[in-house]
Every structure is written in C-alpha cells, then in structure tokens.
Design a protein around this motif. Structure first.
Motif, PDB file in Angstrom:
ATOM      1  N   ILE A   1      51.262  25.732  55.830  1.00 26.05           N
ATOM      2  CA  ILE A   1      51.223  26.103  54.409  1.00 26.05           C
ATOM      3  C   ILE A   1      50.389  27.361  54.215  1.00 26.05           C
ATOM      4  O   ILE A   1      50.753  28.266  53.444  1.00 26.05           O
ATOM      5  N   SER A   2      49.283  27.468  54.929  1.00 26.81           N
ATOM      6  CA  SER A   2      48.448  28.659  54.837  1.00 26.81           C
ATOM      7  C   SER A   2      49.200  29.904  55.286  1.00 26.81           C
ATOM      8  O   SER A   2      49.195  30.938  54.603  1.00 26.81           O
ATOM      9  N   ASP A   3      49.885  29.818  56.409  1.00 28.94           N
ATOM     10  CA  ASP A   3      50.593  30.968  56.956  1.00 28.94           C
ATOM     11  C   ASP A   3      51.782  31.370  56.084  1.00 28.94           C
ATOM     12  O   ASP A   3      51.970  32.559  55.784  1.00 28.94           O
ATOM     13  N   MET A   4      52.603  30.404  55.663  1.00 27.26           N
ATOM     14  CA  MET A   4      53.789  30.716  54.867  1.00 27.26           C
ATOM     15  C   MET A   4      53.405  31.305  53.513  1.00 27.26           C
ATOM     16  O   MET A   4      54.034  32.253  53.028  1.00 27.26           O
ATOM     17  N   SER A   5      52.348  30.761  52.908  1.00 30.02           N
ATOM     18  CA  SER A   5      51.905  31.304  51.626  1.00 30.02           C
ATOM     19  C   SER A   5      51.359  32.715  51.813  1.00 30.02           C
ATOM     20  O   SER A   5      51.575  33.593  50.969  1.00 30.02           O
ATOM     21  N   GLY A   6      50.651  32.931  52.923  1.00 34.09           N
ATOM     22  CA  GLY A   6      50.153  34.275  53.213  1.00 34.09           C
ATOM     23  C   GLY A   6      51.282  35.275  53.365  1.00 34.09           C
ATOM     24  O   GLY A   6      51.185  36.418  52.892  1.00 34.09           O
ATOM     25  N   CYS A   7      52.381  34.854  54.001  1.00 31.85           N
ATOM     26  CA  CYS A   7      53.548  35.737  54.147  1.00 31.85           C
ATOM     27  C   CYS A   7      54.151  36.081  52.788  1.00 31.85           C
ATOM     28  O   CYS A   7      54.504  37.231  52.529  1.00 31.85           O
ATOM     29  N   SER A   8      54.271  35.083  51.919  1.00 30.19           N
ATOM     30  CA  SER A   8      54.817  35.327  50.581  1.00 30.19           C
ATOM     31  C   SER A   8      53.931  36.288  49.798  1.00 30.19           C
ATOM     32  O   SER A   8      54.411  37.206  49.123  1.00 30.19           O
ATOM     33  N   GLY A   9      52.619  36.076  49.910  1.00 31.36           N
ATOM     34  CA  GLY A   9      51.692  36.962  49.215  1.00 31.36           C
ATOM     35  C   GLY A   9      51.720  38.378  49.768  1.00 31.36           C
ATOM     36  O   GLY A   9      51.620  39.352  49.012  1.00 31.36           O
ATOM     37  N   SER A  10      51.883  38.501  51.078  1.00 24.85           N
ATOM     38  CA  SER A  10      51.941  39.827  51.695  1.00 24.85           C
ATOM     39  C   SER A  10      53.165  40.597  51.233  1.00 24.85           C
ATOM     40  O   SER A  10      53.114  41.824  51.051  1.00 24.85           O
TER      41      SER A  10
ATOM     42  N   PRO B   1      46.370  44.360  44.109  1.00 20.67           N
ATOM     43  CA  PRO B   1      46.400  45.814  44.330  1.00 20.67           C
ATOM     44  C   PRO B   1      46.234  46.616  43.045  1.00 20.67           C
ATOM     45  O   PRO B   1      45.590  47.669  43.045  1.00 20.67           O
ATOM     46  N   LEU B   2      46.793  46.118  41.930  1.00 20.65           N
ATOM     47  CA  LEU B   2      46.657  46.822  40.660  1.00 20.65           C
ATOM     48  C   LEU B   2      45.218  46.787  40.166  1.00 20.65           C
ATOM     49  O   LEU B   2      44.689  47.790  39.671  1.00 20.65           O
ATOM     50  N   VAL B   3      44.577  45.621  40.310  1.00 17.37           N
ATOM     51  CA  VAL B   3      43.179  45.497  39.882  1.00 17.37           C
ATOM     52  C   VAL B   3      42.299  46.432  40.698  1.00 17.37           C
ATOM     53  O   VAL B   3      41.447  47.160  40.148  1.00 17.37           O
ATOM     54  N   LEU B   4      42.492  46.447  42.020  1.00 17.16           N
ATOM     55  CA  LEU B   4      41.684  47.307  42.879  1.00 17.16           C
ATOM     56  C   LEU B   4      41.916  48.779  42.568  1.00 17.16           C
ATOM     57  O   LEU B   4      40.979  49.580  42.562  1.00 17.16           O
ATOM     58  N   LYS B   5      43.173  49.146  42.308  1.00 19.42           N
ATOM     59  CA  LYS B   5      43.480  50.535  41.963  1.00 19.42           C
ATOM     60  C   LYS B   5      42.792  50.918  40.661  1.00 19.42           C
ATOM     61  O   LYS B   5      42.260  52.027  40.531  1.00 19.42           O
ATOM     62  N   GLY B   6      42.794  49.994  39.694  1.00 21.32           N
ATOM     63  CA  GLY B   6      42.125  50.256  38.428  1.00 21.32           C
ATOM     64  C   GLY B   6      40.623  50.412  38.582  1.00 21.32           C
ATOM     65  O   GLY B   6      39.983  51.122  37.805  1.00 21.32           O
ATOM     66  N   LEU B   7      40.054  49.766  39.605  1.00 26.93           N
ATOM     67  CA  LEU B   7      38.612  49.875  39.884  1.00 26.93           C
ATOM     68  C   LEU B   7      38.294  51.020  40.849  1.00 26.93           C
ATOM     69  O   LEU B   7      37.174  51.122  41.327  1.00 26.93           O
ATOM     70  N   LYS B   8      39.306  51.868  41.118  1.00 26.12           N
ATOM     71  CA  LYS B   8      39.143  53.032  42.000  1.00 26.12           C
ATOM     72  C   LYS B   8      38.844  52.627  43.439  1.00 26.12           C
ATOM     73  O   LYS B   8      38.184  53.352  44.183  1.00 26.12           O
ATOM     74  N   GLN B   9      39.334  51.439  43.831  1.00 27.71           N
ATOM     75  CA  GLN B   9      39.195  50.980  45.211  1.00 27.71           C
ATOM     76  C   GLN B   9      40.539  51.109  45.917  1.00 27.71           C
ATOM     77  O   GLN B   9      41.584  51.198  45.281  1.00 27.71           O
ATOM     78  N   ASP B  10      40.503  51.099  47.234  1.00 20.76           N
ATOM     79  CA  ASP B  10      41.722  51.262  48.025  1.00 20.76           C
ATOM     80  C   ASP B  10      42.449  49.930  48.142  1.00 20.76           C
ATOM     81  O   ASP B  10      41.948  49.007  48.789  1.00 20.76           O
ATOM     82  N   PRO B  11      43.648  49.785  47.547  1.00 24.09           N
ATOM     83  CA  PRO B  11      44.383  48.516  47.643  1.00 24.09           C
ATOM     84  C   PRO B  11      44.690  48.107  49.077  1.00 24.09           C
ATOM     85  O   PRO B  11      44.695  46.919  49.403  1.00 24.09           O
ATOM     86  N   ALA B  12      44.979  49.090  49.921  1.00 22.66           N
ATOM     87  CA  ALA B  12      45.333  48.769  51.308  1.00 22.66           C
ATOM     88  C   ALA B  12      44.167  48.176  52.069  1.00 22.66           C
ATOM     89  O   ALA B  12      44.354  47.454  53.044  1.00 22.66           O
ATOM     90  N   LEU B  13      42.950  48.471  51.631  1.00 19.81           N
ATOM     91  CA  LEU B  13      41.768  48.033  52.372  1.00 19.81           C
ATOM     92  C   LEU B  13      41.368  46.601  52.040  1.00 19.81           C
ATOM     93  O   LEU B  13      41.066  45.806  52.920  1.00 19.81           O
ATOM     94  N   ALA B  14      41.347  46.261  50.750  1.00 16.74           N
ATOM     95  CA  ALA B  14      40.746  44.994  50.332  1.00 16.74           C
ATOM     96  C   ALA B  14      41.737  43.921  49.924  1.00 16.74           C
ATOM     97  O   ALA B  14      41.375  42.753  49.840  1.00 16.74           O
ATOM     98  N   SER B  15      42.983  44.273  49.649  1.00 16.51           N
ATOM     99  CA  SER B  15      43.946  43.278  49.166  1.00 16.51           C
ATOM    100  C   SER B  15      44.186  42.165  50.174  1.00 16.51           C
ATOM    101  O   SER B  15      44.256  40.988  49.818  1.00 16.51           O
ATOM    102  N   GLY B  16      44.309  42.540  51.460  1.00 10.01           N
ATOM    103  CA  GLY B  16      44.608  41.549  52.493  1.00 10.01           C
ATOM    104  C   GLY B  16      43.584  40.440  52.611  1.00 10.01           C
ATOM    105  O   GLY B  16      43.929  39.252  52.558  1.00 10.01           O
ATOM    106  N   PRO B  17      42.290  40.770  52.766  1.00  9.44           N
ATOM    107  CA  PRO B  17      41.282  39.709  52.873  1.00  9.44           C
ATOM    108  C   PRO B  17      41.205  38.829  51.627  1.00  9.44           C
ATOM    109  O   PRO B  17      41.009  37.619  51.738  1.00  9.44           O
ATOM    110  N   ILE B  18      41.328  39.435  50.451  1.00  6.12           N
ATOM    111  CA  ILE B  18      41.303  38.632  49.221  1.00  6.12           C
ATOM    112  C   ILE B  18      42.479  37.673  49.195  1.00  6.12           C
ATOM    113  O   ILE B  18      42.330  36.483  48.894  1.00  6.12           O
ATOM    114  N   LEU B  19      43.658  38.191  49.524  1.00  4.29           N
ATOM    115  CA  LEU B  19      44.855  37.351  49.537  1.00  4.29           C
ATOM    116  C   LEU B  19      44.702  36.202  50.536  1.00  4.29           C
ATOM    117  O   LEU B  19      44.967  35.036  50.209  1.00  4.29           O
TER     118      LEU B  19
END
Length: 452
Positions: free
Chosen positions: A321-330, A408-426
């Motif tokens: 469940i963890s892996d499949m949900s992670g794939c959907s989120g990615s 990614p939209l929230v991070l972009k709005g905060l002037k952060q790099d979506p590619a950097l932080a989205s993965g660990p949060i997800l």
C-alpha cells in the motif's frame, strides 16, 4: 595491448609535445575526452592543460562538463586560467566561471584584460537560466547610419575576429545602442555600396529581454523558427544574442538537475572525481533528513503494535500500500511540476489542481483497492481482511494524488524548488497515512480479522 586513452594522454603530456597532444585529443570520439581526463591524477590533468596552447586548452574545456572544467581551471594559476577562458565564447566562459567559487572566479577575472573582465562580471551577474545568462556577446553589430560599403569593409578587416561568429545575420543599432533592425547577409551583399544599412534592414525585429526565463525562451523558439534571438535590456539596448541550441542545452541541463535533486543529490552536480568527504557531506545532508522522516512514518506502526501482532498478515500488505500510493502520488507530482515549468498552472490554483487530481484518485483508488482486496480475500479466505486493505488502498491513493498534485504548487509559491522537496514530503505523508489507514481499520475490525 593497446593503451587506454588516459594512459596515452598522460604520456603525451609528460612528453611536453603540444602538437601531438592536440592531434590525439582531436582523434578521440565524442565523450571520450571527459572520461580520459577524469581518470588522470590531478597533476596529470594540469599537465595536459598547461602543455596545450590556451586556444587548444579552451577547445578541450568545451568538450567536458562545466563542473569538471571549473575544477581544472581552479587548480591553475590565475594568469593561465584567464588566458584559457579568454579563448572561450562568452556564454561558455560565464558557465565555467559560474561553476567556480566566487573567490576563485574573481581571481581569474581580475587577471583578464579590463574590457573582457567587465564583460565577464556582467554575464555572471545573471542567473544561469535567463536570457542574459545564456546569451553570447559575440555578434555582428552595426549602426543604422553606416553604408553597405562600410559594413563590408569592416567584415573584411576583422575577418579573423569574426571567423567563429554565427554570421547569418547582423544586428543594427541606433546611435544610442538600441536595437532597431536585423540585417541579412544576402541583403547586404546585394545592396548598393552607398546605401545606408537603415534603409534595407528588417526593422522592428523580435527580441527577448535579458531577464526572460528559460521556460519563456523555450516557448519563444517553439513559436519562431529562429536560430537565435537578440537580447536587449529594459531600454532596448542590444546586449547579445541567445541561440536556440544554447536554450536546448539549458533545458537538458535543467532536466538533469531536477532528476538529481529528486534522487537526493542536492549540492549541485556530483562527479566521482570530486573529494570523497565533500561528496559524503552533501549526501548526508539529505539522507539525515530522510532518516528522520522515515522514523516519523514508522512511529505510526508502533502505535498499533498489538493489532499487528494479532493480525500478522497485515505486515505483508503495508509495503504494498505504501509503494502503490507513492507511485500514484509521484504521477500527480510529475504532472504538476511539468505544468509549472510550462506555465500552464499557477501556484495559487490549488483548488483547481486538487479537484482535477481527486477525480482521478477516486477512480484509481477504487480500482487498485478492489484488486488488492481480492488478493487479501483469496489469500486468507477472509473477506474482512480484503475490505480493510482495499479501503486503506483506496483512501491512501486519494491522499497521495492530493499531496502529489498540490505540494509542488505550494513549494513554488514559497519560492522553494518543487523538484527538491516534493518527493520526501509525499513519501512521508503517504507512508504515515497508509500505515494509519491499514492498522486503524484493522483495529476497528480486530475481532473479525483474528486468525488471518
């Protein structure tokens, strides 16, 4: 037995024969130059550079990555480094200087002639992924008041200087330096010698501002079949030209950078020729954060330890469940990151993105939940086990696409790099929610699941 390319380089550099060394480098296939240099010891790399003439050393620098080139240039005395960089095109020169530390870059620039030094400082002041940071200052520039004869005479007089320029077009400026037209070589050669350039140039040419971001440059060249575009400042003064191939190269570099960041390489480009401690420190900065996030996710399991002991079969489905949900989120995260890069969505459009994603998440969640439910039911012959894990999969899929689509939209709005932080949060959120849903539902239905 034939010697490896780096062994040949080492021998030729030690022999001190610049002509044979240059001939050998020219004979290497594409990509082999960087490999051969990277296998040499630091002193042998410097031996290769110092044996070659500055012009030939500059040709070598152009064959390797900016990070690798910066490492070599930094190790040279400032005068030698300045002589080599002075042979590079302005945009490549700025790329190498930009990859160096600020202190070492300034030391090299200070060793350049005053005019070239001022130009280099101006170029490296731009962000690397805007038109000013990508442009070349090597271009043909003439005044609108000049005659065709005067322009042709200038071309003949400076033939060596212009030999490496892209000369399909020349740019025409006013007395104040403002861009007023583009001059085709065909029109120049056929014009009467006494006719002024301003009379037969293409007036009001398309141009880009020096602060135009890479995404907009990509769109510009998609719309127009130009090999290059003039770059101007806010007062329309001509600064340089940005070429299509440089924009394409920058787009490829950005994609590589985003991929490295998504994999936890966050300190810039990494090569195995870099110092081991530096590489270790950069990686640990990311891994240390990730271990804390994983501990947070695993702590959910500790809350339901008794449930997991009572229904040990649940342990089999937790990683699924963890892996499949992670794939959907990615998948959702990739679409949002791409749309942000293309300018198709704005950071504040969270509701629009969420409604689009949750509709897909509900359908996929039900389908995936149904599939895993059937597997659980068939394995333990317990429909309640299938119901628990199926419901957990469906809900966590919806959570995953919501997080992946909006973070990614929230991070972009905060002037952060979506590619950097989205993965660990997800990953952290989907793991925590997935574990909680499975074990929480199982706790509610514990009596029905015992024996599974």
């Amino acid at each position: 037995m034939e010697k490896e390319s780096w062994e040949q380089l080492e021998e030729l550099a030690a022999a001190g024969d610049p002509q044979r060394l240059e001939e050998y480098l020219m004979s290497l296939p594409p990509g082999e130059t960087g490999l051969a240099l990277s296998r040499l010891a630091a002193e042998d790399q410097l031996g290769v550079l110092t044996t070659l003439s500055p012009a030939d050393a500059a040709d070598l620098i152009e064959e390797i990555s900016n990070v690798q080139a910066a490492g070599l240039i930094e190790a040279l005395p400032a005068d030698n480094a300045a002589a080599i960089l002075d042979e590079l095109e302005s945009n490549h020169q700025a790329d190498v200087l930009g990859a160096m530390s600020a202190e070492q870059a300034e030391a090299v620039i200070s060793a350049m002639p005053a005019e070239e030094a001022a130009e280099a400082r101006a170029l490296i002041a731009y962000a690397p992924n805007v038109a000013g940071g990508l442009m070349s200052t090597e271009l043909l520039e003439f005044r609108d008041a000049q005659t065709a004869h005067e322009v042709i005479e200038d071309l003949r007089r400076r033939v060596e200087q212009y030999a490496d320029y892209q000369v399909q077009y020349a740019y025409v400026v006013s007395a104040e330096g403002r861009l007023v037209g583009v001059l085709r070589m065909h029109d120049l050669l056929l014009a009467p010698g006494e006719r002024r350039v301003g009379e037969f140039m293409i007036a009001h040419p398309l141009s880009v501002r020096d602060d135009t971001p890479l995404t907009d440059l990509e769109s510009f060249f998609d719309r127009h079949a130009f090999l290059g575009a003039p770059v101007v400042d806010a007062q329309d003064k001509l600064l340089g030209v940005v070429h299509r191939d440089d924009v394409e190269e920058a787009l490829a570099d950005r994609a590589d950078s985003d991929y490295l960041k998504s994999q936890g390489i966050v300190g810039g480009e990494e090569l195995r020729t870099m110092p081991t401690l530096l590489r270790s420190r950069r990686r640990l900065a990311w891994l240390s954060i990730n271990i804390l996030l994983n501990v947070m996710a695993a702590s959910v399991i500790a809350l339901f330890e008794e449930t997991l002991q009572a229904v040990i079969a649940l342990a089999v489905f937790l990683p699924i469940i963890s892996d499949m949900s992670g794939c959907s989120g990615s998948q959702a995260m990739a679409v949002s990151t791409r749309e942000l890069a293309l300018g198709l969505v704005r950071p504040h459009e969270l509701w629009r993105v969420w409604t689009k994603e949750i509709s897909v998440g509900m359908i996929n969640g039900v389908v995936l939940g149904g599939l895993i439910a059937v597997v659980g039911w068939a394995w333990k012959q317990n429909p309640y086990l299938g119901l628990v894990i199926g419901a957990a999969m469906a809900l966590n899929t919806m959570v995953a696409v919501s997080i992946g689509g909006t973070v990614p939209l929230v991070l972009k709005g905060l002037k952060q790099d979506p590619a950097l932080a989205s993965g660990p949060i997800l990953t952290t959120v989907t793991d925590m929610c997935g574990f909680f849903f499975v074990l929480g539902f199982a706790t509610l239905a514990l009596d029905l699941l015992k024996g599974s």
